[in-house]
Structures are given as structure tokens and as C-alpha cells.
Design a protein around this motif. Structure first.
Motif, PDB file in Angstrom:
ATOM      1  N   ASN A  91     -27.865  37.382   9.868  1.00 32.23           N
ATOM      2  CA  ASN A  91     -27.280  36.798  11.076  1.00 32.23           C
ATOM      3  C   ASN A  91     -26.050  37.558  11.534  1.00 32.23           C
ATOM      4  O   ASN A  91     -25.514  37.300  12.607  1.00 32.23           O
ATOM      5  N   LEU A  92     -25.596  38.511  10.702  1.00 32.01           N
ATOM      6  CA  LEU A  92     -24.438  39.318  11.055  1.00 32.01           C
ATOM      7  C   LEU A  92     -24.802  40.349  12.108  1.00 32.01           C
ATOM      8  O   LEU A  92     -25.906  40.915  12.091  1.00 32.01           O
ATOM      9  N   GLU A  93     -23.878  40.609  13.012  1.00 32.00           N
ATOM     10  CA  GLU A  93     -24.057  41.710  13.949  1.00 32.00           C
ATOM     11  C   GLU A  93     -23.666  42.997  13.226  1.00 32.00           C
ATOM     12  O   GLU A  93     -22.610  43.070  12.582  1.00 32.00           O
ATOM     13  N   LEU A  94     -24.523  44.014  13.305  1.00 36.46           N
ATOM     14  CA  LEU A  94     -24.250  45.296  12.661  1.00 36.46           C
ATOM     15  C   LEU A  94     -23.951  46.326  13.743  1.00 36.46           C
ATOM     16  O   LEU A  94     -24.800  46.624  14.579  1.00 36.46           O
ATOM     17  N   ILE A  95     -22.711  46.874  13.727  1.00 36.51           N
ATOM     18  CA  ILE A  95     -22.303  47.822  14.755  1.00 36.51           C
ATOM     19  C   ILE A  95     -21.622  49.028  14.108  1.00 36.51           C
ATOM     20  O   ILE A  95     -21.216  48.988  12.947  1.00 36.51           O
ATOM     21  N   SER A  96     -21.490  50.091  14.891  1.00 40.56           N
ATOM     22  CA  SER A  96     -20.767  51.274  14.436  1.00 40.56           C
ATOM     23  C   SER A  96     -19.289  51.119  14.771  1.00 40.56           C
ATOM     24  O   SER A  96     -18.912  50.335  15.652  1.00 40.56           O
ATOM     25  N   TYR A  97     -18.433  51.896  14.098  1.00 40.37           N
ATOM     26  CA  TYR A  97     -17.005  51.778  14.401  1.00 40.37           C
ATOM     27  C   TYR A  97     -16.654  52.255  15.809  1.00 40.37           C
ATOM     28  O   TYR A  97     -15.724  51.711  16.422  1.00 40.37           O
ATOM     29  N   PRO A  98     -17.372  53.249  16.401  1.00 40.27           N
ATOM     30  CA  PRO A  98     -17.088  53.554  17.806  1.00 40.27           C
ATOM     31  C   PRO A  98     -17.345  52.356  18.730  1.00 40.27           C
ATOM     32  O   PRO A  98     -16.624  52.163  19.709  1.00 40.27           O
ATOM     33  N   GLU A  99     -18.357  51.553  18.405  1.00 39.46           N
ATOM     34  CA  GLU A  99     -18.620  50.353  19.209  1.00 39.46           C
ATOM     35  C   GLU A  99     -17.469  49.357  19.069  1.00 39.46           C
ATOM     36  O   GLU A  99     -17.035  48.744  20.057  1.00 39.46           O
ATOM     37  N   LEU A 100     -16.932  49.204  17.858  1.00 45.47           N
ATOM     38  CA  LEU A 100     -15.800  48.314  17.658  1.00 45.47           C
ATOM     39  C   LEU A 100     -14.590  48.796  18.450  1.00 45.47           C
ATOM     40  O   LEU A 100     -13.892  47.995  19.100  1.00 45.47           O
ATOM     41  N   LEU A 101     -14.334  50.107  18.426  1.00 39.69           N
ATOM     42  CA  LEU A 101     -13.218  50.655  19.192  1.00 39.69           C
ATOM     43  C   LEU A 101     -13.446  50.475  20.689  1.00 39.69           C
ATOM     44  O   LEU A 101     -12.524  50.116  21.435  1.00 39.69           O
ATOM     45  N   ASP A 102     -14.672  50.708  21.138  1.00 42.89           N
ATOM     46  CA  ASP A 102     -14.978  50.583  22.558  1.00 42.89           C
ATOM     47  C   ASP A 102     -14.718  49.162  23.060  1.00 42.89           C
ATOM     48  O   ASP A 102     -14.237  48.957  24.169  1.00 42.89           O
ATOM     49  N   ARG A 103     -14.998  48.171  22.241  1.00 43.93           N
ATOM     50  CA  ARG A 103     -14.807  46.782  22.632  1.00 43.93           C
ATOM     51  C   ARG A 103     -13.328  46.404  22.725  1.00 43.93           C
ATOM     52  O   ARG A 103     -12.968  45.465  23.452  1.00 43.93           O
ATOM     53  N   ASN A 104     -12.493  47.088  21.963  1.00 47.07           N
ATOM     54  CA  ASN A 104     -11.099  46.665  21.856  1.00 47.07           C
ATOM     55  C   ASN A 104     -10.082  47.631  22.444  1.00 47.07           C
ATOM     56  O   ASN A 104      -8.975  47.223  22.797  1.00 47.07           O
ATOM     57  N   PHE A 105     -10.432  48.894  22.573  1.00 45.77           N
ATOM     58  CA  PHE A 105      -9.517  49.909  23.093  1.00 45.77           C
ATOM     59  C   PHE A 105      -9.571  49.918  24.620  1.00 45.77           C
ATOM     60  O   PHE A 105     -10.629  50.140  25.212  1.00 45.77           O
ATOM     61  N   GLN A 106      -8.427  49.674  25.246  1.00 43.46           N
ATOM     62  CA  GLN A 106      -8.382  49.597  26.707  1.00 43.46           C
ATOM     63  C   GLN A 106      -8.032  50.927  27.361  1.00 43.46           C
ATOM     64  O   GLN A 106      -8.294  51.118  28.547  1.00 43.46           O
ATOM     65  N   GLY A 107      -7.434  51.831  26.616  1.00 37.85           N
ATOM     66  CA  GLY A 107      -7.108  53.133  27.195  1.00 37.85           C
ATOM     67  C   GLY A 107      -5.813  53.694  26.644  1.00 37.85           C
ATOM     68  O   GLY A 107      -4.999  53.001  26.036  1.00 37.85           O
ATOM     69  N   GLY A 108      -5.645  55.009  26.850  1.00 39.61           N
ATOM     70  CA  GLY A 108      -4.447  55.693  26.411  1.00 39.61           C
ATOM     71  C   GLY A 108      -4.289  56.994  27.167  1.00 39.61           C
ATOM     72  O   GLY A 108      -5.065  57.276  28.094  1.00 39.61           O
ATOM     73  N   LYS A 109      -3.296  57.793  26.770  1.00 36.36           N
ATOM     74  CA  LYS A 109      -3.038  59.060  27.435  1.00 36.36           C
ATOM     75  C   LYS A 109      -2.928  60.172  26.400  1.00 36.36           C
ATOM     76  O   LYS A 109      -2.311  60.002  25.350  1.00 36.36           O
ATOM     77  N   LEU A 110      -3.521  61.321  26.730  1.00 39.15           N
ATOM     78  CA  LEU A 110      -3.443  62.461  25.833  1.00 39.15           C
ATOM     79  C   LEU A 110      -3.757  63.727  26.617  1.00 39.15           C
ATOM     80  O   LEU A 110      -4.873  63.898  27.106  1.00 39.15           O
TER      81      LEU A 110
END
Length: 264
Positions: free
Chosen positions: A142-161
Motif C-alpha cells: 500500500n506504500l507509494e514507491l517513488i524515486s528521490y528526484p520525484e520527492l525533490l520535484d514535489r517539494n522543491f519550488q526553485g532556486g538560483k545558480l
């Protein structure tokens, strides 16, 4: 033939290399939460924390900054790719490949049970080699299985570099021996596009960095001195191949995302 000694060692200690003490020490020194109640369990992979501690330092900093509710497993079971499946794939031993897949189900389920006991709703996979094994068993938990890029994509709003990079997704061709599930590479692209000022040259991921003729084409196509990847195997291989080139560096995605948040 699959070595029963390795199977027994994974069942006993979670890893085939030692008793898991090195992994736990590195992760505890970094300050990761471990064995606590959380919505998300991070599967680190059996070798990665010891081999790329700087990346895990960046990952923890990101998780904390993004207020992700996470924990690690104190006894994380190796999925079996390196010690069991990879040798079978390399020798094209179909019987061993089938047995390795059966054993991976046992090991993946053991991690899933622990995650459920901690109240987790999802498992996030850091190691690219683990992902195919977990993909086979998405319907068995019943657990959702995701990659860490997906986790970052869901939570990272943006930055500058202000930086030019080459991005290598990796060919992921080995996974066809393990699963029929396709790999989703889009979350990485979305994360990179959220970084203002980042200029990305995408390398041809039909080229495999472990195949010498492909590598001979891949290396000359690199335009910048910073190469970013999410594939753990590609990270190690490209880092080794580029170390003789002055000023070149290979970084995993969490390092670049953290730099973007810090405005480097």
C-alpha cells in the motif's frame, strides 16, 4: 550460481558487505533520523552512504530545508542487485536471474513491512540500482514507491545558480533484465528547470558509460566541467573517467539543488 553465503548475510545483517555498521555510522554522523515514525522512508542503498557522504550531507540538508517528514531504516535490507542479480545478468544465467528476482521480493517486502510499522505512506529510493527491483512489487504494498528526484520535484519550488552543466540521465539498460516497468526520468528534468540561471546540456542517454565504444562517444560530447547525474552507477564510473581532466567534477542531483537554494 548465486552464493547462499551472500543471501544469508543479507538476511542476517541487511547487507552483503559487512554487518551494516559502516552505513549506520556514516548516516548517524550526518544526523539522519533513523527508525522513527515518519510519513516517508528513504531507502539509501547498501553502499551509497559510505561511498558518497557529501551527497548524503546535501540530501539531509534538502530534506530538512523542505520540511520533508522522513526517516531511514536502521536495518535496511539490500535489494540484491549487486551481489545476486548483477552477476546473473552479466553471465546471462536465466535461472539465477529468476532466483535473484524471487529473493529481491523477499528483501523488498522486508523493507516495506518496516516502513509500514513506522507509519510511512511512501518509500523513496535513492539508489538507481534498487529502483528496478522495487518497481516489480508496487502492486504488493500500500506504500507509494517513488524515486528521490520525484520527492525533490514535489517539494522543491526553485532556486538560483549561475552555472553551465551537462546532465547525463544514464541509459538504465540493465533494468530490462529485472523489470518491464519503464523508468520515469521526467522529475529530474523538472527539478533542473526550476533552477534559475542553470544552463543544461543534455547528454545522449542512449550511450552507456559502461560500454567502451559508447564511452568514447560520450566523453567528447561533454561541454562543461560539471556533470550532473542521478544514477549512482554512472556517478562512480564518470567520476573515475573524468578525474584525469583538470577541473572536471561529477555531482549527484541533491548537491546541485542544495547549491541552488544557497545561491551559489
Amino acid at each position: 550460481m548465486i552464493k547462499q553465503k551472500l543471501v544469508d548475510k543479507i538476511r542476517t545483517y541487511g547487507t552483503y558487505r559487512d554487518k551494516g555498521e559502516g552505513r549506520r555510522r556514516v548516516l548517524k554522523d550526518i544526523g539522519f533520523r533513523m527508525g522513527e515514525k515518519a510519513e516517508n522512508v528513504i531507502i539509501t542503498g547498501c553502499q551509497q552512504p559510505e561511498k558518497m557522504p557529501d551527497t548524503f550531507l546535501a540530501l539531509k540538508a534538502l530534506l530538512d530545508h523542505l520540511h520533508v517528514d522522513y526517516t531511514l531504516l536502521a536495518k535496511e535490507y539490500c535489494c540484491g542487485w549487486m551481489p545476486l542479480a548483477q552477476p546473473a545478468v552479466m553471465t546471462k544465467n536465466e535461472e539465477d536471474i529468476a532466483r535473484a528476482k524471487d529473493l529481491s521480493r523477499e528483501l523488498v517486502q522486508a523493507n516495506c513491512r518496516q516502513a509500514e510499522e513506522l507509519g510511512a505512506k511512501s518509500i523513496t529510493l535513492f539508489c538507481a540500482a534498487c529502483e528496478p527491483n522495487y518497481s516489480n512489487y508496487k502492486s504488493e504494498t500500500n506504500l507509494e514507491l517513488i524515486s528521490y528526484p520525484e520527492l525533490l520535484d514535489r517539494n522543491f519550488q526553485g532556486g538560483k545558480l549561475d552555472l553551465n552543466i551537462d546532465y547525463y540521465a544514464g541509459c538504465h539498460r540493465f533494468r530490462r533484465h529485472i523489470t518491464t516497468e519503464p523508468v520515469d526520468l521526467e522529475p529530474v528534468v523538472r527539478v533542473l528547470h526550476k533552477i534559475e540561471g542553470l544552463r543544461v546540456n543534455c547528454l545522449d542517454n542512449n550511450l552507456c558509460c559502461y560500454i567502451p565504444p559508447h564511452l568514447e562517444q560520450l566523453i567528447p560530447s561533454i561541454k562543461n566541467k560539471t556533470v550532473v547525474t542521478t544514477c549512482t552507477g554512472c556517478y562512480y564510473n564518470l567520476k573515475g573517467k573524468l578525474q584525469a581532466k583538470d577541473g572536471y567534477q561529477v555531482k549527484m542531483l541533491p548537491v546541485i539543488v542544495l547549491e541552488a537554494l544557497q545561491g551559489h
